[in-house]
Design an enzyme around this catalytic site. Structure first.
Site, PDB file in Angstrom:
ATOM      1  CG  ASP A  38      -2.091   0.968   0.949  1.00  0.00           C
ATOM      2  OD1 ASP A  38      -2.709   0.878  -0.112  1.00  0.00           O
ATOM      3  OD2 ASP A  38      -2.359   1.832   1.809  1.00  0.00           O
TER       4      ASP A  38
ATOM      5  CG  HIS B 274       7.698   4.862  -2.566  1.00  0.00           C
ATOM      6  ND1 HIS B 274       8.179   5.174  -3.818  1.00  0.00           N
ATOM      7  CD2 HIS B 274       6.354   4.701  -2.733  1.00  0.00           C
ATOM      8  CE1 HIS B 274       7.178   5.225  -4.685  1.00  0.00           C
ATOM      9  NE2 HIS B 274       6.057   4.939  -4.045  1.00  0.00           N
TER      10      HIS B 274
HETATM   11  P1  IMP Z   1      -2.326   1.612  -3.810  1.00  0.00           P
HETATM   12  O1  IMP Z   1      -1.016   1.370  -3.135  1.00  0.00           O
HETATM   13  O2  IMP Z   1      -2.569   0.662  -4.930  1.00  0.00           O
HETATM   14  O3  IMP Z   1      -3.470   1.763  -2.871  1.00  0.00           O
HETATM   15  O4  IMP Z   1      -2.255   2.993  -4.577  1.00  0.00           O
HETATM   16  C1  IMP Z   1      -1.306   3.917  -4.297  1.00  0.00           C
HETATM   17  C2  IMP Z   1      -1.466   5.124  -5.180  1.00  0.00           C
HETATM   18  O5  IMP Z   1      -0.450   6.040  -4.746  1.00  0.00           O
HETATM   19  C3  IMP Z   1      -1.184   4.872  -6.644  1.00  0.00           C
HETATM   20  O6  IMP Z   1      -2.319   4.557  -7.382  1.00  0.00           O
HETATM   21  C4  IMP Z   1      -0.602   6.207  -7.061  1.00  0.00           C
HETATM   22  O7  IMP Z   1      -1.613   7.139  -7.220  1.00  0.00           O
HETATM   23  C5  IMP Z   1       0.192   6.614  -5.828  1.00  0.00           C
HETATM   24  N1  IMP Z   1       1.570   6.109  -5.911  1.00  0.00           N
HETATM   25  C6  IMP Z   1       2.126   5.139  -5.175  1.00  0.00           C
HETATM   26  N2  IMP Z   1       3.400   4.908  -5.547  1.00  0.00           N
HETATM   27  C7  IMP Z   1       3.631   5.749  -6.564  1.00  0.00           C
HETATM   28  C8  IMP Z   1       4.767   5.966  -7.393  1.00  0.00           C
HETATM   29  O8  IMP Z   1       5.830   5.312  -7.309  1.00  0.00           O
HETATM   30  N3  IMP Z   1       4.620   6.917  -8.325  1.00  0.00           N
HETATM   31  C9  IMP Z   1       3.486   7.633  -8.491  1.00  0.00           C
HETATM   32  N4  IMP Z   1       2.396   7.457  -7.770  1.00  0.00           N
HETATM   33  C10 IMP Z   1       2.469   6.521  -6.804  1.00  0.00           C
END
Ligand code: IMP
Length: 199
Positions: free
Chosen positions: A70, A181
């Protein structure tokens, strides 16, 4: 060959993940690759909680080793928003051009250090013996003054990395993996997986 399921349908993430876990000599499958359709409610209030919810739910369905991450963008000027709501910010189906411009607009009066932000990533591993491990990492940056670059995904075009003088959408996937990250959290998790499979 043993397999690891990474509980995501995000192809941008899978590309980064495969590059890092590629040398584990295990098949790395997304939910789509594994033919799993699961609607998991990510109702945790922290990145860690959501990662554990996803990894354990999919592990119960699929067995084996399941990883889930996440991640999100914390903008200090916006009190840490969009944070755990990064994917859902302004609606899941809203384009990132619109989301990114909205963030830039909200920071119209922010200068220098006031534009500080970070990407955060928590990764959970749910193992067949019932154990769960978590890693977490961040990358610090600034929100840019304009959308810049067409690499990466999501908020990359507005995430300016001062040391590189570029946004994370202006660097190669290899370069991003070294500093990101997700790259850092995943390399730490790779060591935990190696330890587990060598037992
Ligand atoms: P989840 O981890 O799938 O809930 O979504 C995390 C959201 O954070 C992604 O859909 C992006 O919008 C944003 N995000 C997370 N990591 C990155 C990255 O490395 N680059 C750009 N956006 C990120």
């Amino acid at each position: 060959m043993d397999r690891i399921i990474f509980a995501t349908t995000n192809e941008g993430k899978m590309k980064e993940i495969r590059m890092i876990l590629g040398d584990l000599d295990m098949e790395i499958l997304s939910l789509k690759d594994a033919g799993i359709h699961a609607d998991i409610v990510e109702d945790g209030t922290t990145f860690e909680e959501n990662a554990v919810i996803k990894a354990t739910a999919i592990q119960k369905i699929a067995g084996g080793i399941v990883l889930a991450d996440d991640s999100g963008l914390e903008v200090d000027y916006l009190g840490g928003a969009p944070g755990v709501y990064s994917a859902r910010y302004m609606g899941e189906d809203t384009s990132y051009d619109i989301k990114n411009q909205a963030i830039i607009d909200q920071l119209a009066d922010a200068k220098g250090d006031e534009r500080s932000a970070r990407f955060v990533c928590a990764i959970a591993a749910a193992f067949p013996d019932g154990s769960v491990r978590i890693t977490r990492a961040t990358i610090e940056g600034r929100i840019g003054y304009e959308i810049c670059g067409d690499g990466g995904f999501g908020y990359d075009p507005i995430f300016f990395v001062p040391e590189l003088n570029k946004t994370s959408a202006q660097i190669s996937a290899e370069e991003k993996n070294l500093i990101s990250h997700r790259g850092k959290a995943l390399r730490a998790m790779k060591e935990i997986i190696k330890e587990y499979i060598s037992k």
